[in-house]
Design a protein around this motif. Structure first.
Motif, PDB file in Angstrom:
ATOM      1  N   PRO A 129       0.682  -1.273  -0.047  1.00  0.00           N
ATOM      2  CA  PRO A 129      -0.072  -0.211   0.073  1.00  0.00           C
ATOM      3  C   PRO A 129       0.840   1.207  -0.019  1.00  0.00           C
ATOM      4  N   ALA A 130       1.881   1.219   0.878  1.00  0.00           N
ATOM      5  CA  ALA A 130       2.895   2.480   0.863  1.00  0.00           C
ATOM      6  C   ALA A 130       3.682   2.465  -0.552  1.00  0.00           C
ATOM      7  N   LEU A 131       3.718   1.467  -1.129  1.00  0.00           N
ATOM      8  CA  LEU A 131       4.285   1.804  -2.627  1.00  0.00           C
ATOM      9  C   LEU A 131       3.396   2.293  -3.793  1.00  0.00           C
ATOM     10  N   ARG A 132       2.254   1.737  -3.509  1.00  0.00           N
ATOM     11  CA  ARG A 132       1.057   2.058  -4.346  1.00  0.00           C
ATOM     12  C   ARG A 132       0.706   3.798  -4.278  1.00  0.00           C
ATOM     13  N   HIS A 133       0.566   4.225  -3.019  1.00  0.00           N
ATOM     14  CA  HIS A 133       0.629   5.619  -2.536  1.00  0.00           C
ATOM     15  C   HIS A 133       1.680   6.382  -3.059  1.00  0.00           C
ATOM     16  N   HIS A 134       2.842   5.792  -3.006  1.00  0.00           N
ATOM     17  CA  HIS A 134       4.006   6.592  -3.213  1.00  0.00           C
ATOM     18  C   HIS A 134       3.845   6.930  -5.011  1.00  0.00           C
ATOM     19  N   LEU A 135       3.906   5.836  -5.783  1.00  0.00           N
ATOM     20  CA  LEU A 135       3.727   5.808  -7.242  1.00  0.00           C
ATOM     21  C   LEU A 135       2.694   6.582  -7.867  1.00  0.00           C
ATOM     22  N   ASP A 136       1.417   6.531  -7.010  1.00  0.00           N
ATOM     23  CA  ASP A 136       0.455   7.666  -7.565  1.00  0.00           C
ATOM     24  C   ASP A 136       0.503   8.909  -7.403  1.00  0.00           C
ATOM     25  N   GLU A 137       1.382   9.270  -6.043  1.00  0.00           N
ATOM     26  CA  GLU A 137       1.671  10.511  -5.865  1.00  0.00           C
ATOM     27  C   GLU A 137       2.790  11.026  -6.778  1.00  0.00           C
ATOM     28  N   LYS A 138       3.637  10.297  -7.253  1.00  0.00           N
ATOM     29  CA  LYS A 138       4.466  10.809  -8.347  1.00  0.00           C
ATOM     30  C   LYS A 138       4.066  10.758  -9.575  1.00  0.00           C
ATOM     31  N   GLY A 139       2.750  10.484  -9.915  1.00  0.00           N
ATOM     32  CA  GLY A 139       2.204  10.513 -11.095  1.00  0.00           C
ATOM     33  C   GLY A 139       2.380   9.025 -11.892  1.00  0.00           C
ATOM     34  N   PHE A 140       2.877   8.235 -11.484  1.00  0.00           N
ATOM     35  CA  PHE A 140       2.723   6.842 -12.118  1.00  0.00           C
ATOM     36  C   PHE A 140       1.895   5.715 -11.917  1.00  0.00           C
ATOM     37  N   GLU A 141       0.634   6.362 -11.978  1.00  0.00           N
ATOM     38  CA  GLU A 141      -0.687   5.497 -11.753  1.00  0.00           C
ATOM     39  C   GLU A 141      -0.693   4.358 -12.886  1.00  0.00           C
ATOM     40  N   VAL A 142       0.005   4.699 -14.154  1.00  0.00           N
ATOM     41  CA  VAL A 142       0.146   3.359 -14.903  1.00  0.00           C
ATOM     42  C   VAL A 142       1.101   2.075 -14.475  1.00  0.00           C
ATOM     43  N   VAL A 143       1.631   2.216 -13.446  1.00  0.00           N
ATOM     44  CA  VAL A 143       2.504   1.191 -12.969  1.00  0.00           C
ATOM     45  C   VAL A 143       1.601   0.402 -12.174  1.00  0.00           C
ATOM     46  N   GLU A 144       1.676  -1.045 -12.590  1.00  0.00           N
ATOM     47  CA  GLU A 144       1.049  -1.948 -11.670  1.00  0.00           C
ATOM     48  C   GLU A 144       2.138  -2.732 -10.881  1.00  0.00           C
ATOM     49  N   ILE A 145       1.565  -3.010  -9.823  1.00  0.00           N
ATOM     50  CA  ILE A 145       2.534  -3.845  -8.736  1.00  0.00           C
ATOM     51  C   ILE A 145       1.456  -5.394  -8.738  1.00  0.00           C
ATOM     52  N   ALA A 146       2.490  -6.295  -9.202  1.00  0.00           N
ATOM     53  CA  ALA A 146       1.871  -7.674  -8.964  1.00  0.00           C
ATOM     54  C   ALA A 146       2.894  -8.426  -8.113  1.00  0.00           C
ATOM     55  N   LEU A 147       2.348  -8.966  -7.046  1.00  0.00           N
ATOM     56  CA  LEU A 147       2.927  -9.641  -5.992  1.00  0.00           C
ATOM     57  C   LEU A 147       3.400 -11.168  -6.646  1.00  0.00           C
ATOM     58  N   HIS A 148       4.591 -11.489  -6.128  1.00  0.00           N
ATOM     59  CA  HIS A 148       5.076 -12.977  -6.439  1.00  0.00           C
ATOM     60  C   HIS A 148       4.423 -13.952  -5.519  1.00  0.00           C
ATOM     61  N   GLU A 149       4.189 -14.986  -6.137  1.00  0.00           N
ATOM     62  CA  GLU A 149       3.548 -15.880  -5.076  1.00  0.00           C
ATOM     63  C   GLU A 149       4.408 -16.461  -4.036  1.00  0.00           C
ATOM     64  N   ARG A 150       3.850 -16.303  -2.858  1.00  0.00           N
ATOM     65  CA  ARG A 150       4.669 -16.865  -1.588  1.00  0.00           C
ATOM     66  C   ARG A 150       5.913 -16.226  -1.576  1.00  0.00           C
ATOM     67  N   ALA A 151       6.282 -15.214  -2.168  1.00  0.00           N
ATOM     68  CA  ALA A 151       7.649 -14.526  -2.007  1.00  0.00           C
ATOM     69  C   ALA A 151       7.811 -13.555  -0.808  1.00  0.00           C
ATOM     70  N   PHE A 152       7.439 -13.940   0.281  1.00  0.00           N
ATOM     71  CA  PHE A 152       7.600 -12.994   1.171  1.00  0.00           C
ATOM     72  C   PHE A 152       7.755 -13.887   2.591  1.00  0.00           C
ATOM     73  N   PHE A 153       8.442 -13.130   3.579  1.00  0.00           N
ATOM     74  CA  PHE A 153       8.825 -13.590   4.850  1.00  0.00           C
ATOM     75  C   PHE A 153       8.686 -12.471   5.779  1.00  0.00           C
ATOM     76  N   GLU A 154       8.287 -12.610   7.000  1.00  0.00           N
ATOM     77  CA  GLU A 154       8.176 -11.571   7.892  1.00  0.00           C
ATOM     78  C   GLU A 154       9.439 -11.453   8.706  1.00  0.00           C
ATOM     79  N   ALA A 155       9.879 -10.161   9.207  1.00  0.00           N
ATOM     80  CA  ALA A 155      10.539  -9.972   9.903  1.00  0.00           C
ATOM     81  C   ALA A 155      10.908 -10.344  11.313  1.00  0.00           C
ATOM     82  N   THR A 156      12.068 -11.061  11.916  1.00  0.00           N
ATOM     83  CA  THR A 156      12.014 -11.544  13.103  1.00  0.00           C
ATOM     84  C   THR A 156      13.271 -10.929  13.978  1.00  0.00           C
ATOM     85  N   ARG A 157      13.520 -10.985  15.244  1.00  0.00           N
ATOM     86  CA  ARG A 157      14.592 -10.548  15.974  1.00  0.00           C
ATOM     87  C   ARG A 157      14.421 -11.071  17.399  1.00  0.00           C
TER      88      ARG A 157
END
Length: 466
Positions: free
Chosen positions: A342-370
């Protein structure tokens, strides 16, 4: 029998060539999880390569079907000596990334172990077959010396880590009681320096996605249409240039963490960051106000992994209608996974790049831990490693890379301590993957001493799992 006897057992296992022979047997299994062509190899690795070894050590093994259809199986092995004893959970993954056979140098092959100098080459040597073999061999060395471990141990081996660990979270949630333990002690990733033990207690999170500009079907002659048709590659390049500045400093406010606190800075202070077999770092890249250690272990980093418009291998005089960049954000605790896109989408829209799509990779994410460097299990493991090696280990609050530590930290609610057995120049995820023999021999001694100490003392004083 003594601690020294157990460590001598471990060094004998290595010096007689038995470690290399057994690692060669593991590497020979082409357990690639990134291609359906190798699907049958995933259960075969567990059933043929690991179950006999674990059963010989007194483990009871169960291979489970993954709760996610078509994902690799998950094995749980356990050796319970006395329910009153402490219980260790360990982890490894038997799957490997795609072979890239034609890219290995002459004389090497991904699924044959090749011994050259101080290196053992083969796919999975560093990630992760060599690492879980070291831990199994260390357990064997203790059992041979003492006749028992002096603690209980559960071992979880998955066959899908290289595809984002599908089903692992769901499996651990359902089997939480079966996987109960006092601590996770496992091995993956590289040491900070090859000659010094390393510990880390978590990992940076990771999320991968494509940025796409799709304007029209096909390509059109650049002479006839140049200046009349928008160029998707140019649009995408300019959109990417708003995410960081010219030295890679992140410009999206929500992607800039606030978790680099004084205690984390203190833990990272004076840690060496050098090539150690890899490329020299670029001192003028990344967050300017941070030290190199803070940039890679305490901060977020954005990377473009690949990008394409047209046919780079055979360009023609035409304006493409499509451009794509595969991107990744590595992030530390304090950056919420659900806020990143969501932050990336807001940033791109604010910069005038509404035409740029965001497509998540399947299962390509991990949470951060410490985990805090002051946790009792961290101090206990550090003392043991120092006693064996004579060196103060490098202690990292979290690994720079990503792995499914959130499953153990958040779902199973365990303190997590990782002791890696590779080094940063190992060509992990690349052709010519290898481990160093000197590091492997040293790691065998370290883990044997650690397992001996847990059995001898019961670990740090704490409430035992039930």
């Amino acid at each position: 029998m003594t601690r020294k006897t157990a460590i001598e057992n471990a060094t004998r296992f290595f010096d007689t060539g038995q470690f290399a022979r057994e690692l060669g047997e593991l590497v020979a299994h082409p357990s690639v999880s990134q291609s359906p062509d190798y699907a049958a190899e995933l259960p075969r690795y567990l059933e043929e390569a690991l179950v006999p070894r674990l059963e010989a050590l007194g483990f009871t093994c169960t291979v489970h079907q993954n709760p996610v259809p078509d994902a690799g199986p998950i094995m749980v092995a356990e050796r319970i000596e006395d329910v009153a004893l402490p219980t260790i959970l360990s982890y490894g993954h038997g799957d490997v990334i795609r072979a890239q056979t034609d890219q290995w140098r002459d004389g090497l092959h991904p699924f044959r172990l090749i011994d050259e100098g101080d290196r053992l080459y083969g796919r999975g040597t560093a990630d992760n077959k060599g690492q879980h073999l070291i831990n199994l061999a260390a357990l064997r060395a203790v059992i041979d010396a003492r006749g028992s471990l002096g603690f209980n141990i559960r071992f979880l081996i998955e066959m899908g880590e290289e595809t984002g660990s599908p089903g692992l979270s769901e499996f651990c949630a359902v089997h939480k009681h079966q996987l109960s333990a006092d601590v996770l002690i496992a091995s993956d990733g590289p040491r900070l320096q090859s000659d010094t033990p390393t510990m880390f207690m978590g990992a940076r999170g990771g999320i991968a996605f494509d940025l796409i500009v799709d304007l029209r079907e096909g390509a059109h002659h650049s002479g006839n249409w140049g200046g009349l048709l928008a160029d998707p590659a140019m649009i995408l390049a300019q959109a990417l240039a708003t995410i960081t500045d010219k030295r890679g400093q992140i410009l999206i406010p929500e992607w800039r963490p606030d978790s680099l606190t004084d205690d984390i800075r203190a833990a990272l202070r004076d840690l060496p960051i050098n090539s150690d077999g890899g490329p020299e770092i670029d001192a003028a890249w990344g967050e300017e106000s941070l030290t190199p250690a803070e940039r890679v272990f305490g901060w977020n980093s954005f990377a473009v992994l690949a990008m394409k418009s047209g046919v780079p291998e055979a360009p023609v005089n035409a304006i493409s209608g499509y451009a794509k960049a595969a991107c990744q954000l590595r992030f530390v605790v304090g950056t919420r996974l659900g806020d990143i896109v969501p932050a990336l989408r807001h940033h791109l829209d604010e910069k005038g790049f509404e035409v740029v799509e965001i497509a998540l990779h399947e299962r390509a994410f991990f949470e951060a831990t410490r985990l805090s460097p002051d946790h009792p299990w961290v101090r206990f493991v550090a003392r043991s490693l120092e006693e064996t090696s004579g060196k103060i280990p490098h202690i990292l609050p979290n690994l720079a890379g990503s792995l499914p530590n959130e499953v153990f930290a958040d779902i199973l609610e365990l303190p997590t301590v990782w002791v890696p057995h590779s080094y940063r120049g190992c060509s992990q995820h690349a052709p010519n993957e290898h481990i160093m023999k000197t590091v492997s021999r040293d790691a065998l001694c370290l883990m044997t001493g650690l397992f001996w100490d847990i059995g001898q003392t019961g670990g740090p004083k704490q409430i035992r799992c039930v």
